[in-house]
Design a protein around this motif. Structure first.
Motif, PDB file in Angstrom:
ATOM      1  N   THR A 117       0.858  -1.196   0.000  1.00  0.00           N
ATOM      2  CA  THR A 117       0.000   0.000   0.000  1.00  0.00           C
ATOM      3  C   THR A 117       0.886   1.234   0.000  1.00  0.00           C
ATOM      4  O   THR A 117       0.471   2.295   0.467  1.00  0.00           O
ATOM      5  N   GLU A 130       6.058  -0.411  -2.813  1.00  0.00           N
ATOM      6  CA  GLU A 130       5.308  -1.670  -2.940  1.00  0.00           C
ATOM      7  C   GLU A 130       3.837  -1.320  -3.075  1.00  0.00           C
ATOM      8  O   GLU A 130       3.289  -0.619  -2.238  1.00  0.00           O
ATOM      9  N   TRP A 158       0.443  -3.737   7.441  1.00  0.00           N
ATOM     10  CA  TRP A 158       1.683  -3.336   8.126  1.00  0.00           C
ATOM     11  C   TRP A 158       1.784  -3.904   9.541  1.00  0.00           C
ATOM     12  O   TRP A 158       2.824  -4.431   9.942  1.00  0.00           O
ATOM     13  N   SER A 211       9.470  -3.828   2.835  1.00  0.00           N
ATOM     14  CA  SER A 211       8.264  -3.015   2.887  1.00  0.00           C
ATOM     15  C   SER A 211       8.590  -1.584   3.314  1.00  0.00           C
ATOM     16  O   SER A 211       7.888  -1.012   4.136  1.00  0.00           O
ATOM     17  N   SER A 212       9.678  -1.030   2.752  1.00  0.00           N
ATOM     18  CA  SER A 212      10.134   0.310   3.170  1.00  0.00           C
ATOM     19  C   SER A 212      10.349   0.347   4.677  1.00  0.00           C
ATOM     20  O   SER A 212      10.027   1.346   5.336  1.00  0.00           O
ATOM     21  N   ARG A 241      12.875  -2.313  16.738  1.00  0.00           N
ATOM     22  CA  ARG A 241      12.525  -3.454  15.870  1.00  0.00           C
ATOM     23  C   ARG A 241      13.611  -4.519  15.873  1.00  0.00           C
ATOM     24  O   ARG A 241      13.320  -5.701  15.681  1.00  0.00           O
ATOM     25  N   THR A 258       7.201   4.889  11.558  1.00  0.00           N
ATOM     26  CA  THR A 258       8.041   5.962  12.075  1.00  0.00           C
ATOM     27  C   THR A 258       7.341   7.312  11.886  1.00  0.00           C
ATOM     28  O   THR A 258       7.562   8.232  12.672  1.00  0.00           O
ATOM     29  N   ASP A 288       6.882   8.647   4.854  1.00  0.00           N
ATOM     30  CA  ASP A 288       8.174   8.598   4.157  1.00  0.00           C
ATOM     31  C   ASP A 288       8.143   9.508   2.926  1.00  0.00           C
ATOM     32  O   ASP A 288       7.145   9.537   2.194  1.00  0.00           O
TER      33      ASP A 288
HETATM   34  N1  ARG Z   1       9.429   3.547   6.847  1.00  0.00           N
HETATM   35  C1  ARG Z   1       8.311   3.556   7.720  1.00  0.00           C
HETATM   36  C2  ARG Z   1       8.534   2.617   8.883  1.00  0.00           C
HETATM   37  O1  ARG Z   1       9.334   1.731   8.808  1.00  0.00           O
HETATM   38  C3  ARG Z   1       7.008   3.206   7.043  1.00  0.00           C
HETATM   39  C4  ARG Z   1       6.995   1.925   6.279  1.00  0.00           C
HETATM   40  C5  ARG Z   1       5.606   1.497   5.870  1.00  0.00           C
HETATM   41  N2  ARG Z   1       5.664   0.559   4.807  1.00  0.00           N
HETATM   42  C6  ARG Z   1       4.603   0.055   4.197  1.00  0.00           C
HETATM   43  N3  ARG Z   1       4.789  -0.719   3.161  1.00  0.00           N
HETATM   44  N4  ARG Z   1       3.399   0.299   4.628  1.00  0.00           N
HETATM   45  O2  ARG Z   1       7.902   2.731   9.893  1.00  0.00           O
END
Ligand code: ARG
Length: 246
Positions: free
Chosen positions: A37, A42, A77, A94-95, A102, A145, A182
């Motif tokens: 999403t 992604e 998420w 997933s970024s 974590r 984040t 982000d």
């Molecule tokens: N980079 C941010 C984190 O790690 C947001 C990542 C969210 N990724 C996603 N695919 N929804 O918290």
């Protein structure tokens, strides 16, 4: 039953059992979780229903280099992070920002991308110029984040979303005053809706994306990092930035 029939029956049963164990026991295919999403990293292509993006290309390139057989699993998420902590999935791309918190629950590869949080507001907004003068209801994806940053801003009240797409919709409809997420994602939404929303200020955090690796798969950290280093040397990340971020 006659003896011969019994033998045949037993033989068929054994074949059946081993066939079943072959298909269910595909320990060789690694499940890679992603919350698709988050364009352009992604997302699900609306035409083809395929999962695509910068991260998908990165993960496929790593898998090819390291000789890993992978399959993507599209999950939310929250379940993605919980599943990585519990070992439900083998890997996740997933970024995901590498954080100390974590790291208690999962392993991380070396960083492969630098990002930061940024504030997005409506195009006609004149008073909010960045996180320093942000007051009101601010949207972020739950457990990201971005949500942690909203919590640090005195005048801002966090409104969480499972899917950031709904936060941007609420922003455009006037339900919230800003979204914090982000920077590549924000820029993608702004690119799609240039007369409705804009980013203000610069990215105000320094974050690095890593591939999450379930603790039981610690043997994958070395090969994945080696693949990232080789792909870096080959210029893959610059190529992907041109493909997805320009
Ligand atoms: N980079 C941010 C984190 O790690 C947001 C990542 C969210 N990724 C996603 N695919 N929804 O918290």
């Amino acid at each position: 039953m006659k003896r011969k029939t019994w033998l045949l029956f037993t033989a068929l049963l054994l074949v059946g059992i081993s066939a079943a164990s072959c298909t269910s026991d595909d320990t060789s295919t690694l499940q890679v979780a992603t919350d698709a999403t988050w364009p352009p990293f992604e997302f699900v292509d609306t035409q083809t229903r395929e999962i695509k993006g910068f991260d998908i290309d990165v993960m496929n390139a790593i898998a090819e280099k390291a000789g890993l057989d992978i399959e993507f699993v599209n999950v939310g998420w929250d379940p993605l992070l919980a599943g990585m902590a519990q070992g439900t999935y083998d890997l996740a791309i997933s970024s995901i920002t590498i954080t100390e918190e974590r790291k208690k629950d999962m392993l991380f590869s070396d960083p492969y991308f630098a990002a930061g949080q940024i504030v997005t507001v409506r195009a006609d907004e004149t008073t909010i110029t960045g996180p320093e003068n942000l007051t009101g209801l601010v949207g972020a994806q739950i457990g990201t984040t971005g949500a942690f940053e909203v919590d640090k801003i005195a005048g801002a009240t966090l409104k969480t979303y499972d899917d950031i797409g709904f936060a941007f919709q609420d922003l455009m409809n006037g339900q919230i005053v800003a979204v914090i997420c982000d920077n590549p994602l924000a820029l993608d939404y702004v690119r799609e809706n240039p007369d409705r929303i804009k980013t203000v200020g610069e990215a105000f955090t320094d974050e690095f994306y890593g591939i999450a690796i379930a603790q039981r798969n610690s043997d994958l950290v070395g090969p994945i990092n080696a693949a990232i280093a080789e792909l870096q040397a080959e210029g893959l990340f610059e190529d992907l930035s041109r493909k997805w971020l320009e």
